[in-house]
Design a protein around this motif. Structure first.
Motif, PDB file in Angstrom:
ATOM      1  N   TYR A 160      39.092  43.130  40.703  1.00  0.00           N
ATOM      2  CA  TYR A 160      37.400  42.913  40.219  1.00  0.00           C
ATOM      3  C   TYR A 160      37.090  42.361  39.087  1.00  0.00           C
ATOM      4  CZ  TYR A 160      37.163  46.026  44.591  1.00  0.00           C
ATOM      5  OH  TYR A 160      37.432  47.114  45.499  1.00  0.00           O
ATOM      6  N   ALA A 184      35.825  37.946  47.668  1.00  0.00           N
ATOM      7  CA  ALA A 184      36.292  36.709  48.437  1.00  0.00           C
ATOM      8  C   ALA A 184      35.885  35.560  47.749  1.00  0.00           C
ATOM      9  CB  ALA A 184      35.708  37.051  49.686  1.00  0.00           C
ATOM     10  N   GLU A 185      35.054  36.149  47.052  1.00  0.00           N
ATOM     11  CA  GLU A 185      34.311  34.535  46.285  1.00  0.00           C
ATOM     12  C   GLU A 185      36.215  34.379  45.035  1.00  0.00           C
ATOM     13  OE1 GLU A 185      31.069  32.842  42.736  1.00  0.00           O
ATOM     14  OE2 GLU A 185      30.472  35.161  44.455  1.00  0.00           O
ATOM     15  N   HIS A 218      44.863  42.252  47.546  1.00  0.00           N
ATOM     16  CA  HIS A 218      43.369  41.194  47.829  1.00  0.00           C
ATOM     17  C   HIS A 218      43.135  39.735  47.687  1.00  0.00           C
ATOM     18  CE1 HIS A 218      41.443  44.870  49.531  1.00  0.00           C
ATOM     19  NE2 HIS A 218      42.037  45.452  48.814  1.00  0.00           N
ATOM     20  N   PRO A 229      31.807  41.895  37.686  1.00  0.00           N
ATOM     21  CA  PRO A 229      30.983  41.494  38.930  1.00  0.00           C
ATOM     22  C   PRO A 229      30.076  42.377  37.979  1.00  0.00           C
ATOM     23  CG  PRO A 229      32.540  41.239  40.074  1.00  0.00           C
ATOM     24  CD  PRO A 229      33.232  41.822  39.064  1.00  0.00           C
ATOM     25  N   ARG A 243      38.810  34.999  45.194  1.00  0.00           N
ATOM     26  CA  ARG A 243      40.059  34.207  45.839  1.00  0.00           C
ATOM     27  C   ARG A 243      39.701  33.377  46.382  1.00  0.00           C
ATOM     28  NH1 ARG A 243      39.913  38.788  49.806  1.00  0.00           N
ATOM     29  NH2 ARG A 243      38.689  37.868  50.808  1.00  0.00           N
ATOM     30  N   SER A 244      38.582  33.266  46.737  1.00  0.00           N
ATOM     31  CA  SER A 244      38.770  31.593  47.162  1.00  0.00           C
ATOM     32  C   SER A 244      39.127  30.592  45.897  1.00  0.00           C
ATOM     33  CB  SER A 244      37.484  31.391  48.101  1.00  0.00           C
ATOM     34  OG  SER A 244      36.048  31.296  46.542  1.00  0.00           O
ATOM     35  N   PRO A 285      29.197  46.184  47.719  1.00  0.00           N
ATOM     36  CA  PRO A 285      29.257  44.786  48.035  1.00  0.00           C
ATOM     37  C   PRO A 285      30.831  43.734  47.958  1.00  0.00           C
ATOM     38  CG  PRO A 285      27.559  44.933  47.430  1.00  0.00           C
ATOM     39  CD  PRO A 285      28.259  46.466  46.397  1.00  0.00           C
ATOM     40  N   GLN A 286      31.669  43.248  49.151  1.00  0.00           N
ATOM     41  CA  GLN A 286      33.398  43.204  48.613  1.00  0.00           C
ATOM     42  C   GLN A 286      32.179  41.392  48.979  1.00  0.00           C
ATOM     43  OE1 GLN A 286      35.867  45.696  47.886  1.00  0.00           O
ATOM     44  NE2 GLN A 286      34.127  46.335  48.184  1.00  0.00           N
ATOM     45  N   ASP A 287      31.782  41.320  48.433  1.00  0.00           N
ATOM     46  CA  ASP A 287      32.050  39.210  48.429  1.00  0.00           C
ATOM     47  C   ASP A 287      32.474  39.025  47.811  1.00  0.00           C
ATOM     48  OD1 ASP A 287      29.398  40.972  47.806  1.00  0.00           O
ATOM     49  OD2 ASP A 287      28.859  38.598  47.058  1.00  0.00           O
ATOM     50  N   CYS A 288      31.815  39.422  46.125  1.00  0.00           N
ATOM     51  CA  CYS A 288      32.575  38.669  45.249  1.00  0.00           C
ATOM     52  C   CYS A 288      33.793  38.624  44.947  1.00  0.00           C
ATOM     53  CB  CYS A 288      32.840  40.237  43.272  1.00  0.00           C
ATOM     54  SG  CYS A 288      33.213  42.043  43.912  1.00  0.00           S
TER      55      CYS A 288
END
Length: 398
Positions: free
Chosen positions: A242, A293-294, A210, A48, A296-297, A288-291
């Motif tokens: 990450y 979640a993205e 994660h 990221p 992982r999806s 930020p941890q939104d990366c």
């Protein structure tokens, strides 16, 4: 030239099957052949941007020199906070050591705990490096088989039966490489109780914690009891969560005495990990941890795709993975069949034929202690997953 000058530990060392397959893939790609590779255990995403920017800033700010062996204070604090969040057990910075990669962190933990002749229990299927690292430090790997119908979770009874007076530790990994499965919380609790009753340590490799799908939960054995908290080394890192495999930044969380031993061992072998990677890791953990979640999806979607496509191949069955980015299909239904002019007798035969005839790269299960399976990493695009499975089905069906 004779190899007599090499040490016995090197001569007896088994090369990594995953790295060997990856080398073959690179060679074929260099020859202009389009290989669909399911062999590499690393995210196919870029690190990221905010993490890369932190590394660039560290370079510009002159963060070029040595640091303390275990890492800069800011990183150890961030690691401790991360371990506390992930395990539910309080970790302090002095219990952490940052190392150049999670693999080296595991090796240092083994060096710190295992004496020559000590036995280390490893449930199978296992990551290819566990037995070899145990042997390298003079220990004796004791393999305990699991059952596919139990989703490869080690049986507490089988674990208990494998413990001898020489047993020093067990290695657990959940989510698992190569199975993609998660050890259920109730099984973790039973294993923890056995460790306490029999007086053994646990190395808990939680590098994929994660990357969990479908609402499944990860439970760290460190959280089971006070004994487990004081007799567990938790291993984690930035590589998988990450997309930072090349940054080489992993860590251990352990009792202070073990952390000091790991610090001393690292200090006499490689000193600190890269200062730039440390700056990147601080941002990864604190930013930020939104990366996460993205990514992982994407892995969860790919998991569903490869699971469906593998089970559509005659002679192949695959349990639904619950985490990481690996599928471990059972291919024993293909044994005895002739594919590409070769009679398939084992997973290695299938992997070789798939690469030679269909340009599909997967790792034979024998390397993981899984004699009926192959491992596929779905850390690749949806298109590659579909095309690779199409090729495999075409090879099987003819």
């Amino acid at each position: 030239m004779s190899k007599e000058f090499l040490s016995r530990r090197v001569l007896e060392l088994e090369p990594s099957a995953t790295l060997a397959m990856n080398a073959k893939v690179k060679k074929l790609n260099a020859e202009g052949k389009k290989v669909i590779s399911f062999s590499v255990g690393e995210p196919d995403f870029k690190t990221p941007k905010h993490i890369c920017d932190a590394a660039k800033k560290a370079i510009d700010d002159g963060m070029h020199g040595y640091t303390a062996v275990a890492g800069v204070p800011e990183l150890r604090k961030a690691i401790a906070a991360s371990l506390t969040r992930d395990t539910g057990v309080e970790f302090k910075p002095e219990q952490t050591v940052a190392s150049p990669g999670g693999k080296y962190a595991i090796y240092l933990a083994l060096l710190a705990l295992i004496n020559p002749g000590d036995e280390v229990i490893i449930p199978a299927p296992y990551w290819v490096s566990y037995p070899e690292m145990v042997r390298l430090v003079g220990g004796v790997p004791v393999i305990v088989d699991t059952r596919e119908e139990d989703l490869f979770a080690v049986s507490p009874a089988a674990l208990d039966a494998a413990i001898t007076p020489q047993t020093k530790a067990i290695i657990l990994t959940s989510p698992s490489n190569p199975t993609g499965q998660i050890v259920p919380a109730e099984v973790i609790a039973e294993i923890g109780a056995i460790c306490e009753r029999r007086g053994i340590w646990c190395l808990s490799d939680e590098i994929y914690n994660h990357l969990i799908f479908g609402g499944a939960k990860h439970k760290s054995i460190a959280s089971v009891s006070d004994y487990c908290r004081d007799h567990t080394v938790v291993i984690n890192g930035c590589a998988k969560t990450y997309a930072m495999t090349g940054w080489r930044i992993g860590w251990t969380g352990s009792p202070v005495a073990v952390a000091k031993a790991i610090d001393d061992l690292q200090g006499q072998t490689c000193s600190n990990t890269s200062t730039i990677s440390q700056a990147a890791a601080i941002e990864a953990l604190n930013g930020p941890q939104d990366c996460v979640a993205e990514m992982r999806s994407h892995f969860e979607r790919r998991c569903g795709i490869i699971h469906e496509l593998l089970n559509d191949i005659p002679g192949v069955t695959c349990a639904m993975p619950k985490g990481a980015f690996y599928a471990l299909p059972n291919v024993s239904g293909l044994f005895g069949k002739t594919l590409g002019g070769v009679t398939i007798k084992c997973p290695t035969d299938l992997a070789n034929v798939a690469l030679d005839k269909a340009l599909i790269a997967m790792v034979p299960g024998e390397a993981f202690g899984a004699s009926n399976h192959v491992r596929l990493s779905y850390a690749t695009s949806d298109e590659n997953i579909r095309e690779g499975c199409r090729r495999l089905k075409e090879l099987v069906v003819g």
